[in-house]
Design a protein around this motif. Sequence first.
Motif, short mmCIF file in Angstrom:
data_model
loop_
_atom_site.label_atom_id
_atom_site.label_comp_id
_atom_site.label_asym_id
_atom_site.label_seq_id
_atom_site.Cartn_x
_atom_site.Cartn_y
_atom_site.Cartn_z
N UNK A 118 16.81 -12.39 11.74
CA UNK A 118 17.56 -13.32 10.89
C UNK A 118 16.62 -14.31 10.20
N UNK A 119 15.55 -14.70 10.89
CA UNK A 119 14.62 -15.66 10.32
C UNK A 119 13.74 -15.02 9.25
N UNK A 120 13.42 -13.73 9.39
CA UNK A 120 12.51 -13.11 8.44
C UNK A 120 13.21 -12.54 7.22
N UNK A 121 14.53 -12.53 7.22
CA UNK A 121 15.23 -12.06 6.03
C UNK A 121 14.93 -13.02 4.89
N UNK A 122 14.49 -12.46 3.77
CA UNK A 122 14.11 -13.27 2.63
C UNK A 122 15.33 -13.81 1.92
N UNK A 123 15.26 -15.07 1.61
CA UNK A 123 16.28 -15.68 0.78
C UNK A 123 15.98 -15.28 -0.66
N UNK A 124 17.01 -15.14 -1.48
CA UNK A 124 16.74 -14.80 -2.88
C UNK A 124 15.87 -15.89 -3.51
N UNK A 125 14.89 -15.46 -4.27
CA UNK A 125 13.97 -16.39 -4.92
C UNK A 125 14.41 -16.58 -6.36
N UNK A 126 14.61 -17.83 -6.73
CA UNK A 126 15.01 -18.12 -8.10
C UNK A 126 13.85 -17.90 -9.05
N UNK A 127 14.15 -17.31 -10.18
CA UNK A 127 13.15 -17.10 -11.22
C UNK A 127 13.21 -18.24 -12.22
N UNK A 128 12.08 -18.57 -12.82
CA UNK A 128 12.10 -19.58 -13.89
C UNK A 128 13.01 -19.13 -15.03
N UNK A 129 13.35 -20.06 -15.87
CA UNK A 129 14.23 -19.73 -17.00
C UNK A 129 13.56 -19.98 -18.34
N UNK A 130 12.27 -20.27 -18.32
CA UNK A 130 11.55 -20.52 -19.55
C UNK A 130 10.05 -20.47 -19.34
N UNK A 131 9.33 -20.72 -20.40
CA UNK A 131 7.88 -20.70 -20.36
C UNK A 131 7.36 -21.90 -19.55
N UNK A 132 6.38 -21.67 -18.70
CA UNK A 132 5.74 -22.73 -17.94
C UNK A 132 5.20 -23.77 -18.94
N UNK A 133 5.39 -25.06 -18.67
CA UNK A 133 4.94 -26.09 -19.62
C UNK A 133 3.44 -26.03 -19.94
N UNK A 134 2.61 -25.67 -18.96
CA UNK A 134 1.17 -25.58 -19.22
C UNK A 134 0.85 -24.38 -20.11
N UNK A 135 1.57 -23.29 -19.92
CA UNK A 135 1.39 -22.11 -20.77
C UNK A 135 1.88 -22.43 -22.19
N UNK A 136 2.99 -23.12 -22.27
CA UNK A 136 3.53 -23.50 -23.58
C UNK A 136 2.56 -24.40 -24.34
N UNK A 137 1.99 -25.37 -23.64
CA UNK A 137 1.03 -26.27 -24.28
C UNK A 137 -0.21 -25.51 -24.75
N UNK A 138 -0.72 -24.61 -23.92
CA UNK A 138 -1.89 -23.81 -24.30
C UNK A 138 -1.56 -22.89 -25.47
N UNK A 139 -0.35 -22.37 -25.50
CA UNK A 139 0.07 -21.51 -26.62
C UNK A 139 0.11 -22.31 -27.92
N UNK A 140 0.63 -23.52 -27.85
CA UNK A 140 0.65 -24.38 -29.04
C UNK A 140 -0.77 -24.72 -29.51
N UNK A 141 -1.67 -24.95 -28.55
CA UNK A 141 -3.07 -25.22 -28.90
C UNK A 141 -3.70 -23.99 -29.56
N UNK A 142 -3.36 -22.81 -29.05
CA UNK A 142 -3.88 -21.56 -29.63
C UNK A 142 -3.46 -21.44 -31.09
N UNK A 143 -2.20 -21.70 -31.35
CA UNK A 143 -1.68 -21.62 -32.72
C UNK A 143 -2.40 -22.62 -33.62
N UNK A 144 -2.59 -23.85 -33.13
CA UNK A 144 -3.26 -24.89 -33.93
C UNK A 144 -4.73 -24.56 -34.18
N UNK A 145 -5.43 -24.11 -33.12
CA UNK A 145 -6.86 -23.84 -33.26
C UNK A 145 -7.13 -22.63 -34.15
#
Length: 184
Positions: free
Chosen positions: A27-54
């Motif tokens: 019972x203890x080792x049964x995995x609880x469902x893991x929530x997935x993110x719903x959008x782009x990670x903020x650090x990835x988004x910021x780096x993507x914006x920098x890529x577009x600008x550079x």
Amino acid sequence: MKLKRFGSFMFILFLAIFVYLYIASQMQTKKQPVSLPTGLNPMVKAATNQLIQQTAKKGITVVITDGFRSAEDQDQLYKKGRTAGGTIVTYAKGGESFHNYGLAVDFALKTPSANVIWDRNYDGNQNGLPDWDEVVAIAKGLGFQWGGDWPQFKDYPHLQMDFGLTLADLQNGQRPPGSSLTSK
């Protein structure tokens, strides 16, 4: 006779304790469902914006063709070239792509005539270097890893940041810094 009953009692007690401990551990080792993110990670988004600008400063227009992708969207993409028409574009099912965790983007180039292209030899800024290579170099400088460096399936439009996490880590609930859903 009493010794025999005591031995039987101890065996049954031992067996009951063993069964109880086994069930409790399961019972203890049964995995609880893991929530997935719903959008782009903020650090990835910021780096993507920098890529577009550079890249724009070098006369290169980058178009982000895909970013965060839900597990359901990933499964639909996986069907292409298999159970749906088209050619195979991914080997990752839902939950098996860094896109599903908001840690990847795909890009293309945009020409002055507004065409979106994936031509890795195109030199729109006419500096003698393929624009694609210039974009990849800038992306790597921002901390992205490039799918074109993969030894097996080369995914040339793919850029990702894994923050030292594997897909198994992400599937088990670990999240990088800055994620809206972090593991405890």
